[in-house]
Design a protein around this motif. Sequence first.
Motif, PDB file in Angstrom:
ATOM      1  N   HIS A   1       0.811  -1.216   0.000  1.00 33.75           N
ATOM      2  CA  HIS A   1       0.000   0.000   0.000  1.00 33.75           C
ATOM      3  C   HIS A   1       0.846   1.269   0.000  1.00 33.75           C
ATOM      4  N   VAL A   2       2.156   1.132   0.221  1.00 31.41           N
ATOM      5  CA  VAL A   2       3.050   2.285   0.352  1.00 31.41           C
ATOM      6  C   VAL A   2       3.990   2.336  -0.843  1.00 31.41           C
ATOM      7  N   ASP A   3       4.006   3.491  -1.514  1.00 30.13           N
ATOM      8  CA  ASP A   3       4.867   3.636  -2.689  1.00 30.13           C
ATOM      9  C   ASP A   3       6.279   4.081  -2.325  1.00 30.13           C
ATOM     10  N   ARG A   4       6.378   5.027  -1.358  1.00 27.99           N
ATOM     11  CA  ARG A   4       7.700   5.446  -0.897  1.00 27.99           C
ATOM     12  C   ARG A   4       7.608   5.830   0.573  1.00 27.99           C
ATOM     13  N   ALA A   5       8.670   5.518   1.319  1.00 23.23           N
ATOM     14  CA  ALA A   5       8.715   5.858   2.742  1.00 23.23           C
ATOM     15  C   ALA A   5       9.979   6.665   3.019  1.00 23.23           C
ATOM     16  N   PHE A   6       9.792   7.853   3.567  1.00 22.85           N
ATOM     17  CA  PHE A   6      10.895   8.746   3.907  1.00 22.85           C
ATOM     18  C   PHE A   6      11.046   8.819   5.422  1.00 22.85           C
ATOM     19  N   THR A   7      12.278   9.125   5.865  1.00 18.82           N
ATOM     20  CA  THR A   7      12.504   9.399   7.271  1.00 18.82           C
ATOM     21  C   THR A   7      12.683  10.895   7.475  1.00 18.82           C
ATOM     22  N   PHE A   8      12.283  11.395   8.612  1.00 15.26           N
ATOM     23  CA  PHE A   8      12.450  12.806   8.914  1.00 15.26           C
ATOM     24  C   PHE A   8      13.926  13.195   8.776  1.00 15.26           C
ATOM     25  N   GLY A   9      14.164  14.330   8.159  1.00 14.04           N
ATOM     26  CA  GLY A   9      15.531  14.811   7.993  1.00 14.04           C
ATOM     27  C   GLY A   9      16.207  14.314   6.735  1.00 14.04           C
ATOM     28  N   GLN A  10      15.563  13.412   6.010  1.00 11.10           N
ATOM     29  CA  GLN A  10      16.127  12.910   4.748  1.00 11.10           C
ATOM     30  C   GLN A  10      15.066  13.021   3.654  1.00 11.10           C
ATOM     31  N   THR A  11      14.698  14.251   3.381  1.00 11.20           N
ATOM     32  CA  THR A  11      13.596  14.523   2.448  1.00 11.20           C
ATOM     33  C   THR A  11      14.045  15.457   1.327  1.00 11.20           C
ATOM     34  N   GLN A  12      15.226  15.190   0.775  1.00 10.52           N
ATOM     35  CA  GLN A  12      15.725  16.018  -0.313  1.00 10.52           C
ATOM     36  C   GLN A  12      14.731  16.062  -1.481  1.00 10.52           C
ATOM     37  N   TYR A  13      14.470  17.259  -1.953  1.00 12.34           N
ATOM     38  CA  TYR A  13      13.573  17.521  -3.098  1.00 12.34           C
ATOM     39  C   TYR A  13      12.126  17.103  -2.838  1.00 12.34           C
ATOM     40  N   PHE A  14      11.764  16.912  -1.569  1.00 12.15           N
ATOM     41  CA  PHE A  14      10.407  16.470  -1.254  1.00 12.15           C
ATOM     42  C   PHE A  14       9.374  17.480  -1.741  1.00 12.15           C
TER      43      PHE A  14
END
Length: 294
Positions: free
Chosen positions: A51-64
């Motif tokens: 159900h999840v296409d991409r999972a990011f962690t806080f502080g590692q969201t370049q170009y989000f």
Amino acid sequence: MCMKIAILQINGGIGKCIMSTVICKQIKKQYPEAQLIVLSGYPEVFLDNPHVDRAFTFGQTQYFYQDYIDGKDFKFFGHDPYLEEGHLLQTEHLTHTWCKMFGLDVSESTSPELFLTDRERTFFSKKFVSDKPIFLLQTNGGAAQQELKYSWARDIPTSVVARVIEEFRNDYNIIHIRRDDQPSFDGTFSVTDNFRALAVLIELSEKRLFMDSFAHHAAAAMNKPSTVCWIVNTPVVFGYDIHDNIRANSETKKAELRNSFLQKYNIAGDLIEFPYNNEEEIFNVDDIIKSLKK
């Protein structure tokens, strides 16, 4: 036009992230064409989740912002269910509060989901080879930076843990999930590992005794019935019917609640709030042992 991007933000610990997999499923059910992006402190929870296409962690969201916000057809699911009345009053499961807050269907099932691969199972199981059945413990929770390493409001009292270890140590290898800064117990093997490895360990174990922390959420996700001890929090909000939920005894003294705000007790175990004469009054250890012997 269908919404193209759904962004779910989870503020909180790994247990809350595991619970949020119920929300991921409901978002995808309501918005099947949307790309689901999850932002949390524990992206490893969402690995291989369909159900999840991409999972990011806080502080590692370049170009989000550029990739998912600017000029995009998106919907942001970022409000915290901990601040909703249903949660503050402890009248319903957190996943129901969460779904209602976002206008999602309230699923009859509150069971979270974890998706382990066969390669993970093969690799990590080699780390936990045991000559006896595995009895798995998680006795203490909370963040590494907390001042009190034992919280009366959440953790299993030392006397209870010692009695359980004595009861089962001859027939089981008792493995204790703990950080280096948390209490240790004679008669156990301590383990600190990454989340995916610990999930495999939970799957390999034959008996499980947990407090209200991530392990009981992971066990529910993998359909592994466990004995779970509850003191301040309640299984009505954070628990699962698959487990044998052991609730604390009635309080034996009046609590000092001068510091209470949105909830009665501080889960970190504020010393002045302790509503018992001593830790031995919190649980009936015989009830816990009886549950474990089922």
